[in-house]
Design a protein around this motif. Structure first.
Motif, PDB file in Angstrom:
ATOM      1  N   ASN A 163      -0.482  -6.492 -45.010  1.00 25.66           N
ATOM      2  CA  ASN A 163      -1.027  -7.259 -45.645  1.00 25.66           C
ATOM      3  C   ASN A 163      -1.306  -7.411 -47.144  1.00 25.66           C
ATOM      4  O   ASN A 163      -1.105  -5.818 -47.266  1.00 25.66           O
ATOM      5  CB  ASN A 163      -2.807  -7.465 -45.411  1.00 25.66           C
ATOM      6  N   GLN A 164      -1.390  -7.658 -47.947  1.00 28.68           N
ATOM      7  CA  GLN A 164      -1.658  -8.074 -48.999  1.00 28.68           C
ATOM      8  C   GLN A 164      -2.367  -6.780 -49.557  1.00 28.68           C
ATOM      9  O   GLN A 164      -2.230  -6.281 -50.740  1.00 28.68           O
ATOM     10  CB  GLN A 164      -2.019  -9.576 -49.841  1.00 28.68           C
ATOM     11  N   THR A 165      -3.633  -6.820 -49.408  1.00 31.34           N
ATOM     12  CA  THR A 165      -4.769  -5.713 -49.648  1.00 31.34           C
ATOM     13  C   THR A 165      -4.373  -4.884 -49.899  1.00 31.34           C
ATOM     14  O   THR A 165      -4.441  -3.742 -50.811  1.00 31.34           O
ATOM     15  CB  THR A 165      -5.812  -6.151 -49.039  1.00 31.34           C
ATOM     16  N   PHE A 166      -3.898  -4.163 -48.479  1.00 33.13           N
ATOM     17  CA  PHE A 166      -3.421  -2.822 -47.992  1.00 33.13           C
ATOM     18  C   PHE A 166      -2.850  -2.426 -48.507  1.00 33.13           C
ATOM     19  O   PHE A 166      -2.222  -1.156 -49.053  1.00 33.13           O
ATOM     20  CB  PHE A 166      -3.088  -3.309 -46.476  1.00 33.13           C
ATOM     21  N   ASP A 167      -1.194  -3.878 -48.835  1.00 36.74           N
ATOM     22  CA  ASP A 167      -0.344  -3.331 -49.847  1.00 36.74           C
ATOM     23  C   ASP A 167      -0.531  -2.611 -51.448  1.00 36.74           C
ATOM     24  O   ASP A 167       0.435  -1.888 -51.870  1.00 36.74           O
ATOM     25  CB  ASP A 167       0.757  -4.208 -49.852  1.00 36.74           C
ATOM     26  N   LEU A 168      -1.855  -3.351 -52.229  1.00 31.35           N
ATOM     27  CA  LEU A 168      -1.716  -3.119 -52.626  1.00 31.35           C
ATOM     28  C   LEU A 168      -2.542  -1.682 -52.711  1.00 31.35           C
ATOM     29  O   LEU A 168      -2.423  -0.798 -54.314  1.00 31.35           O
ATOM     30  CB  LEU A 168      -2.485  -3.960 -53.956  1.00 31.35           C
ATOM     31  N   ILE A 169      -2.842  -1.210 -51.855  1.00 35.12           N
ATOM     32  CA  ILE A 169      -4.371  -0.120 -52.639  1.00 35.12           C
ATOM     33  C   ILE A 169      -2.996   1.106 -51.632  1.00 35.12           C
ATOM     34  O   ILE A 169      -3.109   2.215 -52.542  1.00 35.12           O
ATOM     35  CB  ILE A 169      -5.097  -0.031 -50.912  1.00 35.12           C
ATOM     36  N   LYS A 170      -1.717   0.984 -51.514  1.00 36.36           N
ATOM     37  CA  LYS A 170      -1.091   2.021 -51.258  1.00 36.36           C
ATOM     38  C   LYS A 170      -0.147   1.801 -52.317  1.00 36.36           C
ATOM     39  O   LYS A 170       0.504   3.119 -52.881  1.00 36.36           O
ATOM     40  CB  LYS A 170      -0.369   1.415 -49.856  1.00 36.36           C
ATOM     41  N   SER A 218     -16.586 -13.882 -47.779  1.00 40.96           N
ATOM     42  CA  SER A 218     -16.932 -12.452 -47.359  1.00 40.96           C
ATOM     43  C   SER A 218     -16.371 -11.540 -48.038  1.00 40.96           C
ATOM     44  O   SER A 218     -15.079 -11.652 -48.584  1.00 40.96           O
ATOM     45  CB  SER A 218     -16.349 -12.086 -45.926  1.00 40.96           C
ATOM     46  N   ASP A 219     -17.981 -10.587 -48.423  1.00 40.52           N
ATOM     47  CA  ASP A 219     -17.672  -9.517 -49.446  1.00 40.52           C
ATOM     48  C   ASP A 219     -17.184  -7.847 -48.667  1.00 40.52           C
ATOM     49  O   ASP A 219     -18.109  -7.916 -47.487  1.00 40.52           O
ATOM     50  CB  ASP A 219     -18.629  -8.840 -49.706  1.00 40.52           C
ATOM     51  N   LEU A 220     -16.027  -8.159 -48.983  1.00 39.16           N
ATOM     52  CA  LEU A 220     -15.158  -6.442 -48.074  1.00 39.16           C
ATOM     53  C   LEU A 220     -15.389  -5.074 -49.124  1.00 39.16           C
ATOM     54  O   LEU A 220     -15.285  -5.138 -50.339  1.00 39.16           O
ATOM     55  CB  LEU A 220     -14.169  -6.662 -47.636  1.00 39.16           C
ATOM     56  N   THR A 221     -15.852  -4.173 -48.033  1.00 34.86           N
ATOM     57  CA  THR A 221     -16.071  -2.730 -49.010  1.00 34.86           C
ATOM     58  C   THR A 221     -14.646  -2.131 -48.658  1.00 34.86           C
ATOM     59  O   THR A 221     -15.326  -1.536 -47.292  1.00 34.86           O
ATOM     60  CB  THR A 221     -16.815  -2.266 -49.345  1.00 34.86           C
ATOM     61  N   THR A 248     -14.148   3.738 -53.515  1.00 34.23           N
ATOM     62  CA  THR A 248     -13.970   2.423 -53.343  1.00 34.23           C
ATOM     63  C   THR A 248     -14.174   1.368 -54.165  1.00 34.23           C
ATOM     64  O   THR A 248     -13.745   1.315 -55.515  1.00 34.23           O
ATOM     65  CB  THR A 248     -16.181   2.418 -53.352  1.00 34.23           C
ATOM     66  N   ILE A 249     -13.340   0.547 -53.385  1.00 37.95           N
ATOM     67  CA  ILE A 249     -13.004  -1.373 -53.684  1.00 37.95           C
ATOM     68  C   ILE A 249     -13.740  -2.252 -52.720  1.00 37.95           C
ATOM     69  O   ILE A 249     -13.973  -2.477 -52.112  1.00 37.95           O
ATOM     70  CB  ILE A 249     -11.489  -1.294 -53.493  1.00 37.95           C
ATOM     71  N   HIS A 250     -14.599  -3.285 -53.692  1.00 38.14           N
ATOM     72  CA  HIS A 250     -15.055  -4.518 -54.109  1.00 38.14           C
ATOM     73  C   HIS A 250     -14.129  -5.267 -53.815  1.00 38.14           C
ATOM     74  O   HIS A 250     -13.849  -5.833 -55.049  1.00 38.14           O
ATOM     75  CB  HIS A 250     -16.150  -4.247 -54.409  1.00 38.14           C
ATOM     76  N   ALA A 251     -14.145  -6.158 -52.521  1.00 40.25           N
ATOM     77  CA  ALA A 251     -12.806  -7.272 -52.670  1.00 40.25           C
ATOM     78  C   ALA A 251     -14.267  -8.415 -51.806  1.00 40.25           C
ATOM     79  O   ALA A 251     -15.462  -8.713 -51.414  1.00 40.25           O
ATOM     80  CB  ALA A 251     -12.564  -7.137 -51.816  1.00 40.25           C
ATOM     81  N   ASN A 252     -13.615  -9.577 -51.773  1.00 44.26           N
ATOM     82  CA  ASN A 252     -13.362 -11.414 -51.810  1.00 44.26           C
ATOM     83  C   ASN A 252     -13.272 -11.515 -50.854  1.00 44.26           C
ATOM     84  O   ASN A 252     -12.075 -12.163 -52.062  1.00 44.26           O
ATOM     85  CB  ASN A 252     -14.320 -11.826 -52.642  1.00 44.26           C
ATOM     86  N   ILE A 286     -10.092 -20.289 -43.281  1.00 46.89           N
ATOM     87  CA  ILE A 286      -9.861 -18.835 -42.827  1.00 46.89           C
ATOM     88  C   ILE A 286      -8.898 -18.114 -42.283  1.00 46.89           C
ATOM     89  O   ILE A 286      -8.498 -17.114 -41.974  1.00 46.89           O
ATOM     90  CB  ILE A 286     -11.220 -19.153 -41.373  1.00 46.89           C
ATOM     91  N   ASN A 287      -8.335 -19.038 -42.443  1.00 43.67           N
ATOM     92  CA  ASN A 287      -6.149 -18.413 -41.630  1.00 43.67           C
ATOM     93  C   ASN A 287      -5.720 -18.267 -43.084  1.00 43.67           C
ATOM     94  O   ASN A 287      -5.060 -17.070 -43.185  1.00 43.67           O
ATOM     95  CB  ASN A 287      -5.619 -19.947 -41.092  1.00 43.67           C
ATOM     96  N   SER A 288      -6.214 -18.417 -44.170  1.00 42.28           N
ATOM     97  CA  SER A 288      -5.064 -18.076 -45.002  1.00 42.28           C
ATOM     98  C   SER A 288      -6.949 -18.080 -46.512  1.00 42.28           C
ATOM     99  O   SER A 288      -6.331 -18.684 -47.831  1.00 42.28           O
ATOM    100  CB  SER A 288      -4.013 -18.681 -45.452  1.00 42.28           C
ATOM    101  N   PRO A 289      -7.482 -16.580 -46.497  1.00 42.02           N
ATOM    102  CA  PRO A 289      -8.081 -17.033 -47.616  1.00 42.02           C
ATOM    103  C   PRO A 289      -7.821 -16.285 -49.417  1.00 42.02           C
ATOM    104  O   PRO A 289      -6.973 -15.455 -49.048  1.00 42.02           O
ATOM    105  CB  PRO A 289      -9.596 -16.124 -46.723  1.00 42.02           C
ATOM    106  N   LYS A 290      -8.918 -16.491 -50.135  1.00 41.23           N
ATOM    107  CA  LYS A 290      -8.551 -15.884 -51.011  1.00 41.23           C
ATOM    108  C   LYS A 290      -8.127 -14.690 -51.680  1.00 41.23           C
ATOM    109  O   LYS A 290      -9.768 -14.315 -51.319  1.00 41.23           O
ATOM    110  CB  LYS A 290      -8.444 -17.237 -52.303  1.00 41.23           C
ATOM    111  N   VAL A 291      -7.568 -13.644 -52.135  1.00 45.63           N
ATOM    112  CA  VAL A 291      -8.389 -12.436 -51.933  1.00 45.63           C
ATOM    113  C   VAL A 291      -9.044 -12.025 -53.042  1.00 45.63           C
ATOM    114  O   VAL A 291      -7.463 -12.007 -54.151  1.00 45.63           O
ATOM    115  CB  VAL A 291      -7.373 -11.241 -51.157  1.00 45.63           C
ATOM    116  N   SER A 292     -10.025 -11.648 -53.726  1.00 45.73           N
ATOM    117  CA  SER A 292     -10.016 -11.571 -54.688  1.00 45.73           C
ATOM    118  C   SER A 292     -10.514 -10.025 -55.548  1.00 45.73           C
ATOM    119  O   SER A 292     -11.708  -9.414 -54.180  1.00 45.73           O
ATOM    120  CB  SER A 292     -10.776 -12.228 -56.040  1.00 45.73           C
TER     121      SER A 292
END
Length: 665
Positions: free
Chosen positions: A552-559, A613-616, A623-627, A632-638
């Motif tokens: 997923n996009q979020t974990f790719d950025l983290i890596k 949803s606020d995701l920590t 610590t990374i804070h995302a929203n 639901i099927n393709s939410p925008k991640v910020s």
């Protein structure tokens, strides 16, 4: 002698007084108001005794009931011979005013006149009438005031006039002729004949529509009844013929003790025209014929019919006019035609066949078996989609079914096998108690392709579903469901409005695949669900074991920035949700050795398919804070960049950017 003379004189005086009061004009004038008052008291209408004349040998009475209703009687009589010769006339010009006396609504006028002659041992009555605009004459003989013979003839009575007299609308017009020749009407010694004919009959469509909501075309009819009475027996022949229907019956009847041997036939082009007679709100064509034979101890009713294009035969045995046994066979009844007949929507096309063998039809000791089958079934998808407001059109759906029902006392035990391209249902035993109305049943349900049910669920799904359980309805409603689903087990219960479920060892990848949701995590899910159907409120609490996330996009950025590969992390944690109709507040707490994912009160709306949803995300010491917001099927991640840049990972990103700029300049 002196006292005897006084007594005789007193008796003579009393006799003279009674004579004067009863049989002289002076006495009549004294009795007249007393009799008039008594008549008014009994009839409860304004009555007037216009004429009251009574002598030793003749009399005359003119009584007016209400207004314009006269009863006139005049003639001679003999007190000692108890004989009489009377002329009478009944001239009611306002029948409506006599309702308190007759206890029924009437209209119009009635007139009859004639003579009554004889004595109390034997008398004859001869008269004529114009009732119903007819030419009617009658002759009645009475012995000891009991009718023994009736001869009457009615010519050309108008049905509309008789209906008006009975305070009914003129539903039809016809000419009626009645010929009664009963030489003897003494019970068990009947001797005579009755002939009744109706000609030139025409039904009035206007009143059929206004009073019965029945639309009929122009309808003519004729009717004939010919009955011969002999002793206790009545031998008859009856025909009612119309351009829309034909009813016939013939045979022999004995009223007391009851005995019958008759045939009957009914051929109706549209049953709706019989609604005023039958009271049944049905339509369509019907042919029916059969026999009625036997007596009160055993009466056999046989019938053959083509109801709804079927081949139907019925044989019922009655004892004391109550059902004792029943055999019936229905072959290829057209369900769509049956629905049309009973004025129901066109739910489906199908052919229904039934075989019933009920050896004991008594309500308290039922015994028998009923088998039915449905073939060539096709639901009317267009109608059902519109009637039930499905979210999408219902696909073409075919079905078939077989049932076997065993009747035993008050219990009805049914086995069901229903098959369709949408869903299959098997019931081994559905027990219905007719005394208390309770139902208890097992079931097994299977769906080959869940996506075919999208028109009902509003959700696209893959794969199939198989479940089984029990259903009961008495004072409470109870329902259970057990299913192997997505590699795990679903064990659900419903008690009235309260639903609960245990989900054990469900594989999330299989579940997400089935639900056609993004397959983001591979884990084992154990959860408990509690939900109230009436309030549409509930909660879900679960445990997630050995969760591994997919790309997923979020974990790719983290890596990329932390060099931490979260795809290799195994997460364990808890998941929960509070449900209020279409609104869901979800929480998530998942942790691995070096990372954690948490969210609280994530908002999801199943109606709009939106989320917020606020995701920590905790990675070692960062610590990374995302929203996550949107569909639901393709939410925008910020990501919260300000907090991110202050973290160790953020500083590394800044260093890399600085080095990049130095190389460029």
């Amino acid at each position: 002698m002196k006292y005897l003379a006084w007594v005789v004189g007193l008796i003579l005086l009393l006799v003279i007084a009674l004579y004067v009061v009863a049989f002289t004009p002076v006495g009549n004038s004294l009795l007249k108001p007393i009799i008039e008052a008594k008549i008014q008291e009994q009839t409860k209408v304004e009555s007037k005794l216009n004429t009251f004349l009574l002598s030793m040998s003749d009399f005359e009475v003119v009584l007016e009931l209400a207004k314009d209703n006269l009863v006139i009687a005049k003639g001679s009589y003999s007190i000692f011979a108890k004989s009489f010769d009377i002329n009478y006339e009944i001239d009611f010009k306002n029948l409506k005013s006599l309702e308190p006396i007759l206890n029924m609504p009437l209209n119009g006028a009635f007139n009859t006149d004639g003579t009554a002659k004889g004595d109390l041992a034997f008398m004859t009555i001869d008269g004529k009438s114009s009732v119903g605009q007819s030419d009617t004459s009658y002759h009645v003989e009475l012995s000891d005031l009991n009718p023994t013979s009736i001869i009457a003839n009615m010519k050309n009575a108008k049905l509309s006039s008789l209906l008006y007299m009975g305070a009914k609308n003129p539903y039809a017009v016809a000419d009626i002729n009645l010929d009664i020749n009963l030489k003897n009407i003494t019970p068990h010694k009947l001797d005579g004949e009755i002939k009744l004919s109706t000609k030139n009959g025409v039904i009035n469509p206007e009143f059929m529509k206004s009073d019965f909501n029945v639309t009929v075309p122009k309808t003519s009819f004729d009717m004939n009844l010919d009955a011969k009475l002999n002793g206790d027996d009545v031998v008859y022949n009856y025909d009612l013929v119309s351009n829309l229907f034909k009813i016939s019956s013939s045979g022999a009847l004995t009223p007391e003790p009851f005995k019958a041997d008759v045939k009957y036939a009914l051929d109706v082009k549209d049953l709706e025209v019989l609604k005023p007679i039958s009271g049944a709100d049905i339509r369509g064509a019907l042919k029916l014929n059969g026999t009625l034979s036997g007596d009160k101890s055993k009466l056999v009713v046989r019938a053959n019919s083509d109801v709804a294009s079927s081949q139907t035969t019925i044989e019922a045995v009655l004892k004391d006019f109550a059902p004792e046994s029943l055999r019936a066979k229905i072959v290829n009844l057209d369900v769509s035609k049956l629905l049309y007949m009973v004025k129901q929507p066109h739910y489906a096309d199908a052919l229904l066949s039934v075989e019933a063998d009920i050896s004991d039809a008594r309500e308290d000791s039922l015994k028998g078996e009923v088998k039915s089958s449905i073939t060539n079934g096709v639901f009317d998808s267009a109608y059902l989609s519109k009637a039930y407001e499905f979210s999408s059109p219902m696909p073409r759906s075919t079905f078939s079914a077989k049932t076997t029902t065993v009747l035993k006392g008050s219990m009805v035990d049914t086995k069901v096998n229903f098959n369709s391209n949408l869903v299959n249902l098997d019931i081994k035993s559905a027990k219905f108690n007719m005394k208390d109305g309770s139902l208890k049943s097992d079931y097994m349900i299977s769906v080959n392709e869940l996506n075919n049910l999208y028109f009902v669920t509003g959700e696209h799904m893959r794969g199939g579903f198989v479940g089984n359980g029990d259903f009961s309805k008495a004072q409470d409603l109870d329902f259970t469901l057990l299913s192997n689903i997505s590699g795990g087990v679903l064990d659900a219960k419903l008690h009235n409005d309260d639903f609960s479920a245990n989900i054990s060892d469900v594989k999330t990848m299989k579940l997400l695949y089935m639900l056609m949701r993004p397959e983001l995590v591979d884990a084992t899910l154990n959860a408990k669900v509690n939900y109230n159907l009436a309030q549409s409120k509930g909660e879900v609490n679960g445990d997630i074991v050995n969760a591994v996330f997919t790309k997923n996009q979020t974990f790719d950025l983290i890596k990329q920035f932390t060099k931490v590969d979260m795809y290799r992390e195994n997460f364990n944690g808890k998941v929960g949700a509070k449900i209020n109709k279409e609104n869901i507040l979800a929480s998530l707490d998942m942790r691995s050795k070096e990372t954690a994912l948490t969210t609280k009160d994530a908002k999801l709306n199943t109606k709009t398919n939106q989320m917020n949803s606020d995701l920590t995300i905790v990675i070692k010491n960062d610590t990374i804070h995302a929203n996550l917001n949107g569909d639901i099927n393709s939410p925008k991640v910020s990501i919260d960049l300000e907090k991110f840049l202050k973290s160790e990972t953020g500083k590394k990103v800044i260093e890399k950017v600085d080095k990049l700029f130095k190389k460029l300049f």
